[in-house]
Design an enzyme around this catalytic site. Structure first.
Site, PDB file in Angstrom:
ATOM      1  CD  GLU A 156      21.621  25.231 -68.329  1.00 43.78           C
ATOM      2  OE1 GLU A 156      22.719  25.683 -68.714  1.00 43.78           O
ATOM      3  OE2 GLU A 156      21.533  24.182 -67.669  1.00 43.78           O
ATOM      4  CE  LYS A 171      22.645  20.681 -68.229  1.00 43.59           C
ATOM      5  NZ  LYS A 171      22.855  21.836 -67.303  1.00 43.59           N
ATOM      6  CB  CYS A 226      24.785  23.985 -70.411  1.00 44.58           C
ATOM      7  SG  CYS A 226      26.159  25.035 -69.911  1.00 44.58           S
TER       8      CYS A 226
HETATM    9  N1  GLN Z   1      30.162  22.160 -68.752  1.00 44.52           N
HETATM   10  C1  GLN Z   1      29.396  23.308 -68.398  1.00 44.52           C
HETATM   11  C2  GLN Z   1      30.278  24.382 -67.821  1.00 44.52           C
HETATM   12  O1  GLN Z   1      31.376  24.096 -67.366  1.00 44.52           O
HETATM   13  C3  GLN Z   1      28.261  22.933 -67.500  1.00 44.52           C
HETATM   14  C4  GLN Z   1      27.378  24.069 -67.006  1.00 44.52           C
HETATM   15  C5  GLN Z   1      25.907  23.801 -67.164  1.00 44.52           C
HETATM   16  O2  GLN Z   1      25.494  22.680 -67.485  1.00 44.52           O
HETATM   17  N2  GLN Z   1      25.079  24.800 -66.975  1.00 44.52           N
HETATM   18  O3  GLN Z   1      29.940  25.547 -67.848  1.00 44.52           O
END
Ligand code: GLN
Length: 404
Positions: free
Chosen positions: A52, A124, A176
Site C-alpha cells: 500500500e 480501498k 490493509c
Molecule cells: N487494520 C490495519 C492496521 O491496524 C489498518 C492499517 C491500514 O489500513 N493501513 O494496521
C-alpha cells in the site's frame, strides 16, 4: 473440469518515507534488478505485488500534505514502476498509490497487465484513521472481484495433465484495513472481506498493506506505555535510523523454505517480549491475526455443530457466516485460493511501526479436525514470509487446483 494453475508470485517489502520517492525508487530498482538476475533463463514471475502507498510513505497529516503525491489512475511514478515491472517480466503487477479523480482522493492499487497497460484500479473500501486524516473517500463500489488471465493445465480423469489453456482466475484486492472490521466497529465475526471472497469464489486474493506492528503508537495507545522517545531509543540500540531499516535487503527465493506455523497461544505468551527486534523474522502473532481474519477459509470441525444449531436463525439473513453458507457447513470445502500479502516495513514519525512479515499463503480447502484458528490450521499452507523489518523480496511457486 479440474485445472492446475502454477503461479510464480513475488511479494515486495519496502520502507518508503514521505518525501523520499526518488530514494525509494532507487532501492526498488536494486530489488527488481536482483529479481531479474534470479529468474534469468527460468520462468519469470506471473504476479508481482508491492505494498500500500509503496513509494510515497503512509502517514499523511491532511489533504495539502498528500496533494503533491496524488495521481490519476494510470499516471505517475507508481504506475510507471508497475508498467516497467510488468513489461520486464510479462507479468501482472499490483502497487498501492494515492489516487486523485476529479476532486476526490482515494487509497488505491493499480494493476498492470503483462503488456504494461492498466488492467484494473481498486480503491480501498474500509478506511483506517490515517486515511481519514487526508480526506480519503471510501470505494463507492465496495469490495470488488475481477479476472486475471493465466495459463492452466486441465487434469483428466486419470490425473494426467493436458496441454495448457488460458483461464480467468477470480481475483480481488484488499488494501490493509479492508481486512479489518469496518471502522473497527462492525462485529469481528462478520469477517466482511473474507466472507465477500468466499461468497464470490475468489481464487487469488492480493493484499497491498501498510499494516501496523502491535507496538505502534496510535490514537488509542496509552501514552504511559510507550513514547516516541522509546521507539527512537529502540531503533538506535539496533543501529537503525529513525526510519527503521532501509537498503539492507532480505531475499527469499527458496521454494523449500516454508514458514513454521506457531500457535497463537504461544505468541500470546511472548507478547511482552522485545518490541521490535529480530527484524529478519516474521511477526507470527501478526500473521496469526491475518489468518484469523480469513476464518471463513480455514477448516473448522465445529462448523458442523454451528451449522445445525444456527441454520434456521442466521443463514436466511446472509450469504455466508463464518464460512457457513446456506447449504453447506463450509462453503470453501474442497476449493483452493492463494493469498498474497505485500506489507511495508519501517517506522514513520517515531510513532508508527509497520509489521512487515509479507507472505504467500494457500488455503487448500482440506478438512482439519483440530479447530485451530491460526497458522497451525492444516487447511492453510504458509509458503514463506519475510521478516518484520527489512526491505526485500519473497518469491514462491504455488499450484492452485481450480474447478471450471
Ligand atoms: N487494520 C490495519 C492496521 O491496524 C489498518 C492499517 C491500514 O489500513 N493501513 O494496521
Amino acid at each position: 473440469m479440474k485445472l492446475k494453475v502454477s503461479l510464480r508470485i513475488v511479494s515486495v517489502q519496502l520502507n518508503s518515507q514521505i518525501g523520499q520517492i526518488d530514494e525509494t525508487l532507487r532501492r526498488t530498482t536494486v530489488l527488481i534488478d536482483r529479481l531479474k538476475q534470479e529468474v534469468e533463463g527460468q520462468k519469470p514471475p506471473d504476479l508481482v505485488v508491492f505494498p500500500e502507498f509503496a513509494l510515497t510513505g503512509y502517514n499523511f497529516k491532511n489533504r495539502s500534505h498528500i496533494l503533491p503525491y496524488v495521481c490519476k489512475a494510470g499516471e505517475g511514478p507508481s504506475f510507471e514502476l508497475a508498467k516497467r515491472v510488468s513489461k520486464l517480466f510479462g507479468c501482472y503487477t499490483v502497487i498501492g498509490y494515492p489516487e486523485k479523480c476529479e476532486q476526490k482522493l482515494y487509497n488505491s492499487a493499480i494493476v498492470t497487465g503483462p503488456d504494461g497497460s492498466v488492467h484494473f484500479n481498486y480503491r480501498k473500501a474500509f478506511l483506517y484513521e490515517t486515511d481519514e486524516q487526508w480526506g480519503c473517500e471510501e470505494n463507492p463500489k465496495g469490495f470488488q472481484q475481477f479476472k486475471m488471465k493465466f495459463r492452466a493445465r486441465p487434469i483428466d480423469q486419470d490425473s494426467a495433465e493436458l496441454s495448457p489453456v488460458d483461464i480467468d482466475l477470480n481475483t480481488s484486492i484488499g488494501i490493509c484495513m479492508d481486512l479489518s472490521p469496518y471502522r473497527f466497529e462492525a462485529p469481528f465475526q462478520d469477517m466482511e472481506f473474507s466472507s465477500f471472497n468466499l461468497e464470490k469464489g475468489t481464487e487469488l486474493i492480493i493484499c497491498p498493506m501498510a499494516w501496523l506492528h502491535s507496538r505502534s503508537i496510535t490514537e488509542h495507545t496509552d501514552s504511559e506505555k510507550i513514547t516516541p522517545k522509546d521507539i527512537e531509543c529502540l531503533l538506535s540500540e539496533q543501529g537503525l535510523s529513525i526510519f527503521g531499516s532501509q537498503g539492507q535487503y532480505q531475499f527469499d527465493f527458496d521454494n523449500r523454505a516454508t514458514t513454521k506455523p506457531v500457535s497463537q497461544d504461544i505468541t500470546d505468551i511472548n507478547r511482552d517480549n522485545p518490541v521490535y527486534s529480530n527484524l529478519d523474522e516474521p511477526d507470527m502473532s501478526n500473521i496469526n491475526y491475518w489468518l484469523l481474519r480469513f476464518l471463513p477459509f480455514l477448516s473448522l470441525d465445529v462448523r458442523r455443530n454451528w451449522f445445525q444449531s444456527f441454520a434456521d436463525q442466521l443463514l436466511p439473513l446472509k450469504n455466508s457466516y463464518m464460512g457457513m453458507t446456506p447449504k453447506h457447513p463450509w462453503g470453501f470445502a474442497g476449493k483452493n485460493a492463494a493469498l498474497v500479502i505485500a506489507n511495508r516495513c519501517g517506522v514513520e514519525d517515531c510513532k508508527t511501526i509497520f509489521a512487515g512479515s509479507s507472505g504467500i499463503f494457500k488455503f487448500n480447502g482440506s478438512e482439519d479436525k483440530d479447530n485451530n484458528t491460526d497458522s497451525t490450521n492444516q487447511s492453510v499452507k504458509l509458503f514463506g514470509n519475510l521478516g518484520k523489518g527489512y526491505e526485500g523480496l519473497l518469491m514462491r511457486d504455488i499450484d492452485l487446483m481450480i474447478d471450471r
